[in-house]
Design an enzyme around this catalytic site. Structure first.
Site, PDB file in Angstrom:
ATOM      1  N   HIS A 156      38.890 -13.893 -31.208  1.00 48.03           N
ATOM      2  CA  HIS A 156      38.099 -13.122 -32.168  1.00 48.03           C
ATOM      3  C   HIS A 156      38.510 -11.657 -32.261  1.00 48.03           C
ATOM      4  O   HIS A 156      37.927 -10.908 -33.046  1.00 48.03           O
ATOM      5  CB  HIS A 156      36.612 -13.243 -31.836  1.00 48.03           C
ATOM      6  CG  HIS A 156      36.071 -14.618 -32.047  1.00 48.03           C
ATOM      7  ND1 HIS A 156      35.608 -15.057 -33.265  1.00 48.03           N
ATOM      8  CD2 HIS A 156      35.974 -15.671 -31.199  1.00 48.03           C
ATOM      9  CE1 HIS A 156      35.218 -16.315 -33.159  1.00 48.03           C
ATOM     10  NE2 HIS A 156      35.424 -16.707 -31.916  1.00 48.03           N
ATOM     11  N   ASP A 190      41.240 -14.576 -23.618  1.00 48.16           N
ATOM     12  CA  ASP A 190      41.213 -15.278 -24.900  1.00 48.16           C
ATOM     13  C   ASP A 190      40.927 -14.240 -25.983  1.00 48.16           C
ATOM     14  O   ASP A 190      39.861 -13.628 -25.999  1.00 48.16           O
ATOM     15  CB  ASP A 190      40.120 -16.348 -24.872  1.00 48.16           C
ATOM     16  CG  ASP A 190      40.063 -17.190 -26.140  1.00 48.16           C
ATOM     17  OD1 ASP A 190      40.460 -16.682 -27.213  1.00 48.16           O
ATOM     18  OD2 ASP A 190      39.611 -18.343 -26.075  1.00 48.16           O
ATOM     19  N   HIS A 221      34.171 -19.420 -24.174  1.00 45.62           N
ATOM     20  CA  HIS A 221      34.168 -20.500 -25.153  1.00 45.62           C
ATOM     21  C   HIS A 221      34.241 -21.867 -24.473  1.00 45.62           C
ATOM     22  O   HIS A 221      34.786 -22.023 -23.389  1.00 45.62           O
ATOM     23  CB  HIS A 221      35.359 -20.330 -26.102  1.00 45.62           C
ATOM     24  CG  HIS A 221      35.294 -21.201 -27.301  1.00 45.62           C
ATOM     25  ND1 HIS A 221      35.838 -22.464 -27.349  1.00 45.62           N
ATOM     26  CD2 HIS A 221      34.752 -20.991 -28.528  1.00 45.62           C
ATOM     27  CE1 HIS A 221      35.636 -23.000 -28.532  1.00 45.62           C
ATOM     28  NE2 HIS A 221      34.970 -22.126 -29.266  1.00 45.62           N
ATOM     29  N   LYS A 278      40.958 -17.358 -37.075  1.00 45.10           N
ATOM     30  CA  LYS A 278      39.903 -16.399 -37.385  1.00 45.10           C
ATOM     31  C   LYS A 278      40.474 -15.333 -38.342  1.00 45.10           C
ATOM     32  O   LYS A 278      40.711 -15.618 -39.508  1.00 45.10           O
ATOM     33  CB  LYS A 278      39.347 -15.775 -36.111  1.00 45.10           C
ATOM     34  CG  LYS A 278      38.307 -16.631 -35.391  1.00 45.10           C
ATOM     35  CD  LYS A 278      38.845 -17.844 -34.739  1.00 45.10           C
ATOM     36  CE  LYS A 278      37.796 -18.609 -33.958  1.00 45.10           C
ATOM     37  NZ  LYS A 278      38.356 -19.840 -33.341  1.00 45.10           N
TER      38      LYS A 278
END
Length: 387
Positions: free
Chosen positions: A196, A193, A123, A227
């Site tokens: 998601h 990370d 990202h 999310k």
């Protein structure tokens, strides 16, 4: 008012290429195949009611400063303890967004003389944090451990490897088990990370790292709440010493006004609901398998392909490397009642423009079937790639 000519030229160039971004709101009553609200918590009346009940117990709802000044509360510290326990970590530190958490971690933890290797598909917030760091940063090919191994000759100091567990544009998974083994073999620090994957994987929605029982092998995780968690903010989870270091040296944490009570309540109550959403998580995976089956073969050739992540991913992609045709395809689908959005360069590499299709717990198999039918019906069969 006079504005620099360069700004105007750049906007005109985007408009000419058909990639000029604009703020738009979805039309009412469209079937959502666009948002990151994977489990439906953002629109949950149950969650809204629980947030209101918790907020109603306190006389003040706002923030008064950064947490190191007047903005810290027992609510925030208690929430961090709960998050650490939920995700199987020693400690957690709240940030105001996933972007701030990535910038806060990478700009502070890797030091001058250290090295960061990051997946090229990571990202923008991760790349921005690395850019702000005094450490050297090098990309490696997406999900390619051999390329990562070949880059190690550039390593010096403490070495960090940065990946996403579930990639936001391609919808595929990092090979976390192989990465953990590789980092242990080489003495590297793995940073994941989970923006998601948080909420979607694991027995209670703890994330993909926990689902694979790798919590103790991963140095740090960024758990984002915007999310599947359906609210706002993020936390970095990991060793207690990492929490203390970020608290002392992470500028995005130090110089940011604390999250208000309403945000803390939203995060806490969303997490309280996660363990009971097993059927919703399973439904998303079933829709993913259905989409994979329906797009298993294309009836025509051309510069288009449906990205095919592993079954179980809520993120799918229908590539169409022609911005004008891609925007037209999105408009056809929106007119037909489906909220889908095109994604252009530089968010994705030039030539990899696509519809980013997101599957949710509230979508139905019939809706997925109709969406796929419309994709085949309205995608041009023969398109020349842009020059």
């Amino acid at each position: 008012m006079k504005v620099p000519d360069r700004l105007l030229r750049q906007l005109e160039s985007r408009a000419h290429q058909g990639t000029l971004r604009r703020l738009t709101s979805p039309a009412p009553n469209l079937v959502d195949f666009s948002s990151n609200d994977y489990l439906g918590l953002a629109a949950s009346t149950v969650l809204a009611r629980r947030i209101a009940e918790e907020i109603g117990e306190f006389p003040a709802h706002g923030s008064t400063g950064s947490r190191l000044l007047s903005g810290n509360t027992q609510n925030a510290q208690k929430l961090e303890e709960e998050l650490a326990l939920f995700h199987g970590a020693e400690a957690a530190l709240l940030f105001n967004s996933g972007y701030a958490a990535n910038c806060g971690f990478f700009s502070a933890v890797p030091q001058r003389g250290d090295t960061i290797f990051y997946d090229e598909a990571s990202h923008a917030s991760m790349k921005e944090g690395i850019r702000l760091s005094f450490a050297q940063g090098f990309p490696f090919r997406h999900n390619d451990l051999e390329d990562l191994r070949s880059k190690l000759k550039r390593a010096q100091g403490n070495v960090y490897v940065a990946v996403e567990s579930l990639y936001s544009m391609d919808g595929d998974f990092a090979p976390l088990q192989d990465l953990v083994a590789f980092c242990q073999e080489q003495g590297l620090y793995l940073v994941v990370d989970e923006a998601h994957s948080n909420g979607l994987y694991g027995e209670k929605g703890e994330g993909l790292v926990s689902a694979l029982k790798l919590e103790k092998q991963v140095f740090a995780r960024v758990m984002t709440f915007g999310k599947a968690i359906g609210c706002h903010g993020a936390a970095v989870v990991g060793p207690k010493v990492l929490q203390q270091f970020l608290l002392n040296f992470s500028r995005p944490f130090i110089y940011t006004t604390a999250l208000p009570l309403s945000s803390l309540a939203a995060i806490r109550q969303a997490y309280a609901l996660l363990p009971g959403l097993t059927s919703e998580r399973q439904h998303v995976q079933e829709l993913s398998s259905l989409y994979q089956t329906l797009t298993g073969g294309l009836p025509f050739s051309g510069p288009i392909s449906p990205k095919r992540p592993l079954n179980g991913s809520p993120i799918q992609a229908w590539e169409l490397a022609n911005p004008v045709a891609l925007r037209q395809l999105a408009q056809h689908l929106q007119t037909a009642g489906f909220d889908v959005r095109p994604v252009f360069s530089p968010t994705v590499p030039t030539g990899k423009e696509r519809l980013r299709l997101v599957l949710h717990a509230y979508n139905t198999p019939a809706q997925v079937q109709e969406l796929c039918n419309l994709l085949y019906q309205h995608t041009p069969k023969d398109i020349s790639l842009p020059a």
